[in-house]
Design a protein around this motif. Structure first.
Motif, PDB file in Angstrom:
ATOM      1  N   ARG A 237      -7.760   4.506   5.469  1.00  0.00           N
ATOM      2  CA  ARG A 237      -8.380   3.452   4.659  1.00  0.00           C
ATOM      3  C   ARG A 237      -7.311   2.598   3.981  1.00  0.00           C
ATOM      4  NH1 ARG A 237     -13.524   2.972   2.331  1.00  0.00           N
ATOM      5  NH2 ARG A 237     -13.612   1.880   0.333  1.00  0.00           N
ATOM      6  N   LEU A 238      -6.249   3.233   3.487  1.00  0.00           N
ATOM      7  CA  LEU A 238      -5.152   2.485   2.873  1.00  0.00           C
ATOM      8  C   LEU A 238      -4.454   1.589   3.884  1.00  0.00           C
ATOM      9  CD1 LEU A 238      -3.378   5.035   0.476  1.00  0.00           C
ATOM     10  CD2 LEU A 238      -4.497   2.910  -0.168  1.00  0.00           C
ATOM     11  N   PHE A 239      -4.156   2.139   5.072  1.00  0.00           N
ATOM     12  CA  PHE A 239      -3.518   1.330   6.110  1.00  0.00           C
ATOM     13  C   PHE A 239      -4.425   0.174   6.544  1.00  0.00           C
ATOM     14  CE2 PHE A 239      -0.934   5.253   7.073  1.00  0.00           C
ATOM     15  CZ  PHE A 239       0.301   4.681   6.817  1.00  0.00           C
ATOM     16  N   ALA A 240      -5.740   0.432   6.655  1.00  0.00           N
ATOM     17  CA  ALA A 240      -6.681  -0.615   7.049  1.00  0.00           C
ATOM     18  C   ALA A 240      -6.722  -1.724   5.996  1.00  0.00           C
ATOM     19  CB  ALA A 240      -8.071  -0.023   7.243  1.00  0.00           C
TER      20      ALA A 240
ATOM     21  N   ASP B 232       6.364  15.584   3.904  1.00  0.00           N
ATOM     22  CA  ASP B 232       6.268  16.954   3.401  1.00  0.00           C
ATOM     23  C   ASP B 232       7.141  17.111   2.164  1.00  0.00           C
ATOM     24  OD1 ASP B 232       5.503  19.638   3.394  1.00  0.00           O
ATOM     25  OD2 ASP B 232       7.289  20.237   4.521  1.00  0.00           O
ATOM     26  N   ASN B 233       6.519  17.494   1.038  1.00  0.00           N
ATOM     27  CA  ASN B 233       7.244  17.691  -0.227  1.00  0.00           C
ATOM     28  C   ASN B 233       8.042  16.455  -0.633  1.00  0.00           C
ATOM     29  OD1 ASN B 233       6.397  20.401  -0.671  1.00  0.00           O
ATOM     30  ND2 ASN B 233       7.895  21.099   0.858  1.00  0.00           N
ATOM     31  N   ALA B 234       7.412  15.298  -0.553  1.00  0.00           N
ATOM     32  CA  ALA B 234       8.091  14.056  -0.952  1.00  0.00           C
ATOM     33  C   ALA B 234       8.382  14.078  -2.444  1.00  0.00           C
ATOM     34  CB  ALA B 234       7.217  12.858  -0.612  1.00  0.00           C
ATOM     35  N   PRO B 235       9.530  13.581  -2.881  1.00  0.00           N
ATOM     36  CA  PRO B 235       9.827  13.511  -4.322  1.00  0.00           C
ATOM     37  C   PRO B 235       8.747  12.714  -5.043  1.00  0.00           C
ATOM     38  CG  PRO B 235      11.774  12.988  -3.014  1.00  0.00           C
ATOM     39  CD  PRO B 235      10.634  13.061  -2.055  1.00  0.00           C
ATOM     40  N   HIS B 236       8.407  13.129  -6.246  1.00  0.00           N
ATOM     41  CA  HIS B 236       7.321  12.469  -6.983  1.00  0.00           C
ATOM     42  C   HIS B 236       7.556  10.983  -7.195  1.00  0.00           C
ATOM     43  CE1 HIS B 236       5.625  16.431  -8.865  1.00  0.00           C
ATOM     44  NE2 HIS B 236       5.331  16.278  -7.595  1.00  0.00           N
ATOM     45  N   GLY B 237       8.779  10.569  -7.358  1.00  0.00           N
ATOM     46  CA  GLY B 237       9.048   9.163  -7.647  1.00  0.00           C
ATOM     47  C   GLY B 237       9.353   8.315  -6.435  1.00  0.00           C
ATOM     48  N   LEU B 238       9.048   8.822  -5.241  1.00  0.00           N
ATOM     49  CA  LEU B 238       9.452   8.112  -4.026  1.00  0.00           C
ATOM     50  C   LEU B 238       8.735   6.772  -3.863  1.00  0.00           C
ATOM     51  CD1 LEU B 238      11.292   8.210  -1.596  1.00  0.00           C
ATOM     52  CD2 LEU B 238       9.506   9.419  -0.323  1.00  0.00           C
ATOM     53  N   VAL B 239       7.452   6.713  -4.184  1.00  0.00           N
ATOM     54  CA  VAL B 239       6.742   5.436  -4.065  1.00  0.00           C
ATOM     55  C   VAL B 239       7.388   4.387  -4.958  1.00  0.00           C
ATOM     56  CG1 VAL B 239       4.558   4.241  -4.482  1.00  0.00           C
ATOM     57  CG2 VAL B 239       4.556   6.487  -3.402  1.00  0.00           C
ATOM     58  N   SER B 240       7.742   4.784  -6.168  1.00  0.00           N
ATOM     59  CA  SER B 240       8.407   3.861  -7.085  1.00  0.00           C
ATOM     60  C   SER B 240       9.763   3.427  -6.532  1.00  0.00           C
ATOM     61  CB  SER B 240       8.586   4.527  -8.455  1.00  0.00           C
ATOM     62  OG  SER B 240       9.204   3.654  -9.369  1.00  0.00           O
ATOM     63  N   GLN B 241      10.520   4.355  -5.927  1.00  0.00           N
ATOM     64  CA  GLN B 241      11.813   4.011  -5.331  1.00  0.00           C
ATOM     65  C   GLN B 241      11.645   2.983  -4.220  1.00  0.00           C
ATOM     66  OE1 GLN B 241      13.048   8.623  -5.506  1.00  0.00           O
ATOM     67  NE2 GLN B 241      14.428   7.389  -4.264  1.00  0.00           N
ATOM     68  N   ILE B 242      10.539   3.072  -3.476  1.00  0.00           N
ATOM     69  CA  ILE B 242      10.313   2.144  -2.375  1.00  0.00           C
ATOM     70  C   ILE B 242       9.845   0.789  -2.882  1.00  0.00           C
ATOM     71  CG2 ILE B 242       8.897   1.689  -0.333  1.00  0.00           C
ATOM     72  CD1 ILE B 242       8.790   4.723   0.109  1.00  0.00           C
ATOM     73  N   THR B 243       8.920   0.783  -3.818  1.00  0.00           N
ATOM     74  CA  THR B 243       8.267  -0.466  -4.213  1.00  0.00           C
ATOM     75  C   THR B 243       8.970  -1.216  -5.330  1.00  0.00           C
ATOM     76  OG1 THR B 243       6.805   0.762  -5.723  1.00  0.00           O
ATOM     77  CG2 THR B 243       5.994   0.358  -3.483  1.00  0.00           C
ATOM     78  N   GLN B 244       9.824  -0.540  -6.099  1.00  0.00           N
ATOM     79  CA  GLN B 244      10.506  -1.203  -7.204  1.00  0.00           C
ATOM     80  C   GLN B 244      11.938  -1.578  -6.803  1.00  0.00           C
ATOM     81  OE1 GLN B 244       8.818  -1.894 -10.118  1.00  0.00           O
ATOM     82  NE2 GLN B 244       7.100  -1.050  -8.965  1.00  0.00           N
TER      83      GLN B 244
ATOM     84  N   ALA C  70      -0.189  10.749  -4.111  1.00  0.00           N
ATOM     85  CA  ALA C  70      -0.916  11.977  -3.812  1.00  0.00           C
ATOM     86  C   ALA C  70      -0.773  13.018  -4.929  1.00  0.00           C
ATOM     87  CB  ALA C  70      -0.431  12.551  -2.484  1.00  0.00           C
ATOM     88  N   PHE C  71       0.392  13.124  -5.535  1.00  0.00           N
ATOM     89  CA  PHE C  71       0.604  14.175  -6.532  1.00  0.00           C
ATOM     90  C   PHE C  71      -0.210  13.943  -7.800  1.00  0.00           C
ATOM     91  CE2 PHE C  71       3.696  11.243  -8.366  1.00  0.00           C
ATOM     92  CZ  PHE C  71       3.724  11.573  -9.715  1.00  0.00           C
ATOM     93  N   LEU C  72      -0.723  12.714  -7.980  1.00  0.00           N
ATOM     94  CA  LEU C  72      -1.520  12.429  -9.167  1.00  0.00           C
ATOM     95  C   LEU C  72      -2.926  13.016  -9.094  1.00  0.00           C
ATOM     96  CD1 LEU C  72      -0.507   8.750 -10.013  1.00  0.00           C
ATOM     97  CD2 LEU C  72       0.292  10.856 -11.068  1.00  0.00           C
ATOM     98  N   GLU C  73      -3.285  13.582  -7.939  1.00  0.00           N
ATOM     99  CA  GLU C  73      -4.583  14.255  -7.840  1.00  0.00           C
ATOM    100  C   GLU C  73      -4.691  15.395  -8.847  1.00  0.00           C
ATOM    101  OE1 GLU C  73      -7.505  13.887  -6.047  1.00  0.00           O
ATOM    102  OE2 GLU C  73      -6.664  11.877  -5.747  1.00  0.00           O
ATOM    103  N   GLY C  74      -3.550  15.948  -9.244  1.00  0.00           N
ATOM    104  CA  GLY C  74      -3.545  17.041 -10.221  1.00  0.00           C
ATOM    105  C   GLY C  74      -3.563  16.572 -11.656  1.00  0.00           C
TER     106      GLY C  74
ATOM    107  N   ALA D 251       3.314   1.795   1.429  1.00  0.00           N
ATOM    108  CA  ALA D 251       4.269   2.720   0.816  1.00  0.00           C
ATOM    109  C   ALA D 251       3.563   3.980   0.315  1.00  0.00           C
ATOM    110  CB  ALA D 251       5.006   2.029  -0.330  1.00  0.00           C
ATOM    111  N   VAL D 252       2.439   3.815  -0.354  1.00  0.00           N
ATOM    112  CA  VAL D 252       1.681   4.970  -0.869  1.00  0.00           C
ATOM    113  C   VAL D 252       1.229   5.856   0.291  1.00  0.00           C
ATOM    114  CG1 VAL D 252      -0.446   5.679  -2.025  1.00  0.00           C
ATOM    115  CG2 VAL D 252       0.931   3.835  -2.986  1.00  0.00           C
ATOM    116  N   ALA D 253       0.705   5.241   1.352  1.00  0.00           N
ATOM    117  CA  ALA D 253       0.180   6.008   2.483  1.00  0.00           C
ATOM    118  C   ALA D 253       1.288   6.734   3.241  1.00  0.00           C
ATOM    119  CB  ALA D 253      -0.585   5.084   3.419  1.00  0.00           C
ATOM    120  N   VAL D 254       2.421   6.069   3.443  1.00  0.00           N
ATOM    121  CA  VAL D 254       3.527   6.684   4.178  1.00  0.00           C
ATOM    122  C   VAL D 254       4.088   7.874   3.403  1.00  0.00           C
ATOM    123  CG1 VAL D 254       5.907   6.339   4.968  1.00  0.00           C
ATOM    124  CG2 VAL D 254       4.166   4.633   5.503  1.00  0.00           C
ATOM    125  N   VAL D 255       4.260   7.722   2.105  1.00  0.00           N
ATOM    126  CA  VAL D 255       4.779   8.831   1.297  1.00  0.00           C
ATOM    127  C   VAL D 255       3.839  10.031   1.351  1.00  0.00           C
ATOM    128  CG1 VAL D 255       5.323   9.562  -1.061  1.00  0.00           C
ATOM    129  CG2 VAL D 255       6.172   7.368  -0.217  1.00  0.00           C
TER     130      VAL D 255
END
Length: 602
Positions: free
Chosen positions: A362-365, A393-405, A120-124, A385-389
Motif C-alpha cells: 500500500r505504501l509503495f502503491a 532485518d533489524n534495521a536501526p531505529h533511526g534509519l528512515v530519518s538518516q535516509i530522508t533527512q 515499523a518499530f513505532l508499532e510498540g 524510504a519507510v517501506a524499504v526500511v
C-alpha cells in the motif's frame, strides 16, 4: 534603505529593543523583517552575537534567505554579515537544542532523530483511547495555564490523554533517541529547562531573535521563547493576529497581541496592503474590523469578491467555471488555487483515492500514484524510504530519518541517493502507476525490490527480511492500473492547485476559489473571533485580484443576504453595491455559474 513606506521604515529604524509589530495581510512583513535584520546586524558591528530570523514554513525561509543575501551586500565587510541565521522556528530548535543536546535529557545513548510516525518499530509505541490504541505520532502537547496538557485530535475534536500515560510513553520513545515533530518541541523545552548552562549559552549566542508570522507561535513554542527571553534574548514578534489558524496547538495570536504590554517592548503597526485590489481589502476590513489601506489601484481586468452555490456532485463544473473566470481576469494558473478548510474535502476535489493494496505494498502503491499523478516526488520518496526500511532485518531505529533527512555523512548521503533513484525511475525502480496493479505492477515491484535489497546489502551491509513474499503480498490490489491514463496525461499539464487554507498561508495568489461548507461560510461571514472565521479570512486575503466563495446550493438562499451585506457579488448577476462594499472598483464577471445537470444526449 529604499523602497520602504514610512511605517515600515519606523520598524527598521527602531531601537535595539523587543518589538511587537501588528501587520495586516499583504503589508510587506517579509520585506520589513529582512530590512530590520540587516539594520540590526549593522548596529551590532563586530559583536559576535548572532541574529536569528525565524518563520514557520520552508517557503518563507527561502524567501528570507534570498532577500537577505541581496540586502546584506550593503553591510560593511566587517559588520558580521554572515552572523545571521535564517530558519524555521522548529529548525532553529532542532539545530541548536535537540540534535546536539537533547539525547541527555531523553536519556538516550545516541543522538536524537526525527521519525515520520510510520516506522515499523513505532508499532510498540501506542497509547490507549476509548475507541482504539493510537500511535504516538498522534500525540500532541500544549501548555494550559502553565501546565503540560497532552491530547490527540479525533474527528476535529481535542481529546485529552492522561498525563502520566503520555509521559511514560514519551520517555520510553525518548530512550531510543526518537521524537516526532510535536514531541521535538517537548524535548527542546525540557532540555533548556533542565540544562540551564545550555540555555544561558544559547541566549548569549542569539541576543536578538526576530520571528515572522508570530501569530503561529503555539503554547510550547511560547514556553521555549519565554525561557530565552528570561535568559536575556531580545525577541521581536511580527504578525497578524487575524491569521492565527492553529488554535488547537495554542497558536491563537494571544502571545502576539499581548506582547507589547510587557515592559520594554515597543509596538508598531503595518496597515498598508500591497497585495490585494481595493475591493478585496475593503472586504478584509469588513471581516476583521480593521481600517487597512490598499496600496494598489484597481486592475483593469475583472476582479473582486464573488459567491456562488454548488452541489456536491458537480465539483468539476464548479472548478471549470472558476477557471473560466480566472481566464477573463488574466490570472496565472500557476499562481492561483482552490482552497478548502479540510484535508478530506481538498482530497475529494483533487480526485484522490485511498491507495490500493495492503501493508507495505500500500505504501509503495501510494508512492507510485504520488509520483506519477501528483508529481510529488518528495512525499513519494518518504513513503518508499519507510517501506524499504521495513523490509530490512533489524534495521536501526533511526534509519528512515538518516535516509530522508539531509546529512553530511557520506554513507547517509549515498544511501539517500540509492533510495531516491529507485523512487524516481519507473523503468528500473518503483514501477509506473499506469501498469495493471495486481499483475504487471506488482510483478515488477517484487522483482525490482529484490534487486534493490541485494544492492543495499552489498553497499551498506543492510540485510533483507526472510519473509519478503509475505510482506509484499498483492492482496487488495485491483486488476486495473493504480491511476488512469487520463490522470497521467493531465499530470504533465499545468493543473490548478487544490489545497487546504493552512498550506497556502503566507502566499500571494492571483485568484482563489474557497470551497466551503455551510459552517465554514457562516464562520467566514462572522469575522475573525473564531478560528474557523480566521481560516476563512486567511483564504480571502491570499488573493490579489479575484476571490470566489462557493457555498452549498441548499444554503445559498439563507446565506445570500449576509454575503451581499459583506460586499460579495453573486456570480453572473448584476448587483447594487451595498454599504459594506466601500470600493467602486468591482467588475462583475459575465459568467453564469449555475450548476446544472448535464443534458442527456439525444
Amino acid at each position: 534603505m529604499s523602497g520602504l513606506t514610512p511605517e515600515q521604515q519606523d520598524v527598521v529604524d527602531a531601537p535595539m529593543v523587543p518589538l511587537c509589530v501588528i501587520a495586516c495581510a499583504g503589508s510587506g512583513k517579509t520585506k520589513t523583517a529582512v530590512h530590520r535584520v540587516v539594520r540590526m546586524r549593522h548596529n551590532l558591528g563586530e559583536a559576535r552575537g548572532r541574529v536569528a530570523l525565524l518563520s514557520f514554513s520552508n517557503v518563507a525561509v527561502d524567501t528570507f534567505r534570498e532577500a537577505y543575501d541581496d540586502l546584506a551586500s550593503s553591510l560593511p565587510s566587517g559588520a558580521g554579515r554572515s552572523r545571521v541565521d535564517i530558519d524555521t522556528l522548529d529548525g532553529f530548535i532542532t539545530t541548536n537544542v535537540i540534535r546536539p543536546h537533547g539525547h541527555r535529557t531523553m536519556k538516550s545513548p545516541r543522538a536524537a532523530f526525527l521519525v515520520t510516525g510510520d516506522e515499523a518499530f513505532l508499532e510498540g509505541f501506542k497509547f490507549p483511547t476509548s475507541s482504539f490504541p493510537q500511535s504516538i505520532k498522534a500525540l500532541n502537547l500544549a501548555f494550559l495555564n502553565g501546565k503540560e496538557v497532552f491530547f490527540y485530535m479525533f474527528n476535529d475534536q481535542v481529546v485529552i490523554v492522561d498525563s502520566s500515560v503520555a509521559r511514560n510513553l514519551i520517555a520510553k520513545l525518548g530512550r531510543t533517541g526518537a521524537y516526532t515533530h510535536d514531541l521535538g518541541r517537548y524535548w527542546a523545552y525540557r532540555t533548556l529547562k533542565e540544562q540551564p548552562k545550555l540555555l544561558a549559552a544559547l541566549s548569549r549566542r542569539y541576543p536578538h531573535i526576530v520571528i515572522d508570522e508570530a501569530q503561529d507561535i503555539g503554547s510550547v513554542h511560547q514556553a521555549i521563547l519565554e525561557l530565552l527571553i528570561g535568559a536575556g534574548s531580545c525577541v521581536t514578534l511580527i504578525g497578524d493576529p487575524n491569521q492565527g489558524i492553529y488554535e488547537f496547538a495554542g497558536a491563537d495570536g494571544k502571545f502576539l497581541i499581548e506582547y507589547h504590554q510587557r515592559a520594554g517592548v515597543l509596538q508598531h503597526s503595518l496597515k498598508r496592503n500591497f497585495r490585494s485590489a481595493p475591493s478585496i481589502v475593503d472586504l478584509a476590513n469588513c471581516l476583521c474590523g480593521r481600517d487597512d489601506v490598499a496600496e494598489r489601484s484597481a486592475p483593469a481586468t475583472p476582479h473582486g469578491a464573488f459567491f456562488t452555490g454548488y452541489k456536491g456532485d458537480q465539483y468539476p463544473q464548479l472548478i471549470s467555471s472558476f477557471q473560466g473566470a480566472m481566464s477573463a481576469a488574466g490570472a496565472d494558473i500557476k499562481r492561483s488555487a482552490v482552497l478548502c478548510r479540510a484535508k478530506k474535502l481538498a482530497g475529494t476535489l483533487r480526485g484522490d483515492e485511498a491507495p490500493a493494496g495492503q501493508g507495505l505494498v500500500r505504501l509503495f502503491a501510494a508512492a507510485a500514484v504520488l509520483r506519477d499523478r501528483r508529481k510529488d516526488f518528495l512525499k513519494a520518496f518518504q513513503r518508499v524510504a519507510v517501506a524499504v526500511v521495513a523490509l530490512l532485518d533489524n534495521a536501526p531505529h533511526g534509519l528512515v530519518s538518516q535516509i530522508t533527512q539531509p546529512s553530511n555523512k557520506p554513507d547517509d548521503r549515498e544511501l539517500r541517493k540509492v533510495i531516491w533513484a529507485f523512487t524516481r525511475d519507473p523503468a528500473t525502480g518503483l514501477p509506473s502507476a499506469s501498469l495493471v496493479a495486481d499483475a504487471q505492477w506488482h510483478a515488477h515491484l517484487l522483482a525490482r525490490i529484490k534487486v534493490l535489497l541485494v544492492n543495499l546489502d552489498t553497499k551498506f551491509g543492510l540485510k533483507r527480511v526472510a519473509n519478503l513474499g509475505n510482506k509484499l503480498s498483492k492482496k487488495a490490489l485491483p486488476s486495473t492500473p493504480l491511476t488512469s491514463a487520463a490522470d497521467l496525461a493531465d499530470g504533465g499539464a499545468t493543473a490548478l492547485r487544490i489545497d487546504t487554507v493552512h498550506k497556502a498561508k503566507g502566499e500571494s495568489l492571483d485568484a482563489v476559489l474557497y470551497v466551503t461548507t455551510k459552517e465554514h461560510a457562516q464562520a467566514l461571514l462572522g469575522g475573525v473571533a473564531t478560528e474557523l472565521g480566521r481560516i476563512g479570512y486567511v483564504a480571502a486575503t491570499r488573493t490579489r485580484n479575484l476571490l470566489w466563495v462557493a457555498v452549498p446550493h441548499n444554503s445559498l438562499k439563507e446565506l445570500r443576504p449576509q454575503l451581499l451585506e459583506r460586499g460579495f457579488k453573486e456570480v453572473g448577476l448584476s448587483a447594487t453595491p451595498t454599504p459594506a462594499a466601500k470600493s467602486t472598483h468591482d467588475v462583475l464577471l459575465p459568467l453564469p455559474l449555475k450548476a446544472t445537470k448535464p443534458q442527456a444526449s439525444a
